[in-house]
Design an enzyme around this catalytic site. Structure first.
Site, PDB file in Angstrom:
ATOM      1  N   HIS A  48      33.856  88.869  15.707  1.00  0.00           N
ATOM      2  CA  HIS A  48      32.761  87.963  15.200  1.00  0.00           C
ATOM      3  C   HIS A  48      33.559  86.410  14.991  1.00  0.00           C
ATOM      4  CE1 HIS A  48      29.326  85.919  13.447  1.00  0.00           C
ATOM      5  NE2 HIS A  48      30.163  85.389  12.694  1.00  0.00           N
ATOM      6  N   SER A  49      33.278  85.360  15.610  1.00  0.00           N
ATOM      7  CA  SER A  49      33.541  84.028  15.704  1.00  0.00           C
ATOM      8  C   SER A  49      35.063  84.057  15.999  1.00  0.00           C
ATOM      9  CB  SER A  49      33.456  83.641  14.385  1.00  0.00           C
ATOM     10  OG  SER A  49      33.437  82.226  13.851  1.00  0.00           O
ATOM     11  N   LEU A  50      35.988  83.607  15.143  1.00  0.00           N
ATOM     12  CA  LEU A  50      37.390  83.613  15.423  1.00  0.00           C
ATOM     13  C   LEU A  50      37.834  85.015  15.993  1.00  0.00           C
ATOM     14  CD1 LEU A  50      40.103  82.379  15.760  1.00  0.00           C
ATOM     15  CD2 LEU A  50      40.284  82.696  13.168  1.00  0.00           C
ATOM     16  N   SER A  52      36.237  87.069  17.793  1.00  0.00           N
ATOM     17  CA  SER A  52      35.814  87.073  19.184  1.00  0.00           C
ATOM     18  C   SER A  52      37.136  86.631  20.069  1.00  0.00           C
ATOM     19  CB  SER A  52      34.613  86.404  19.549  1.00  0.00           C
ATOM     20  OG  SER A  52      33.308  87.137  18.899  1.00  0.00           O
ATOM     21  N   SER A  76      30.598  88.097  19.217  1.00  0.00           N
ATOM     22  CA  SER A  76      29.560  87.805  18.431  1.00  0.00           C
ATOM     23  C   SER A  76      29.796  86.265  17.853  1.00  0.00           C
ATOM     24  CB  SER A  76      29.398  88.926  17.276  1.00  0.00           C
ATOM     25  OG  SER A  76      28.497  88.200  16.235  1.00  0.00           O
TER      26      SER A  76
END
Length: 213
Positions: A48-50, A52, A76
């Site tokens: 998720h976010s970083l 990813s 994500s």
């Protein structure tokens, strides 16, 4: 399905370690640690976010070393590499840094914001994360061969619009899906968002398990 979470320097039991500020410092060791897992059975990546971005570059590192690849990648809350505009929050003084991070991203719990000692411990980790995120330079490589990518995010995430999720399709020659759920950048922090994410990951895990037979 077993969850194996990545614990980066500066967090939890690794709190005494200095947080990484360069992606290379994470990706190489992480790929080495994961390679035996992908050799032993089906593995899915979720970030998720970083997370990813870290997962994506770890996938490319696994490919460079000839290791077995995961069966799928769920990205994500992250725009595709090479899209969007990077900020420079990591260069701000602490007070301004905290204000801007909370204004733009949110996500710092109230209990931390209200406790100066906790906030002081959190700032280096946040600054390290944003330094990685904001100084990352995407290098073109061939798309991941046959790896399914599932890109998901929140409908009200101001940082990741649908076209930026859809752009992940260019990073694989395999199957691609994208979807959104009600919420902002941290849509998966709600019970409903969490269930939605788990259901999608579990479906991909079942497909991966069937592919072994």
């Amino acid at each position: 399905m077993e969850l194996l979470a990545v614990r980066l320097a500066g967090r939890d039991a690794r709190m005494r370690e200095a947080p990484a500020t360069k992606l290379d410092a994470i990706v190489g060791p992480l790929a080495q640690a994961i390679a035996p897992l992908t050799a032993a059975g089906p593995v899915l990546f979720f970030g998720h976010s970083l997370g990813s971005l870290i997962a994506f570059e770890t996938l490319r590192e696994l490919r460079r070393t000839g290791a077995n690849m995961p069966k799928a990648f769920v990205v994500s809350g992250r725009r595709a590499p090479g899209t969007g505009r990077a900020l420079t929050l990591h260069t701000l003084p602490d007070d301004q840094f905290v204000r801007e991070v909370q204004r733009i991203y949110g996500g710092i719990p109230a209990v931390i914001m209200q406790e100066p000692e906790l906030l002081a411990m959190t700032i280096p980790v946040l600054r390290g994360d944003l330094t990685i995120n904001e100084t990352y330079s995407f290098v073109e490589e061939p798309p991941l061969d046959g790896l399914p990518i599932h890109a998901i995010g929140g409908t009200d995430d101001p940082h990741v619009i649908p076209t930026e999720l859809q752009a992940w399709k260019a990073q694989t020659t395999g199957a691609f899906e994208w979807a959104q759920f009600d919420g902002d950048h941290f849509y998966l922090g709600t019970p409903a968002g969490r269930r939605w994410v788990i259901q999608r990951v579990a479906r991909l895990a079942r497909i991966a398990a069937l592919s072994r037979r």
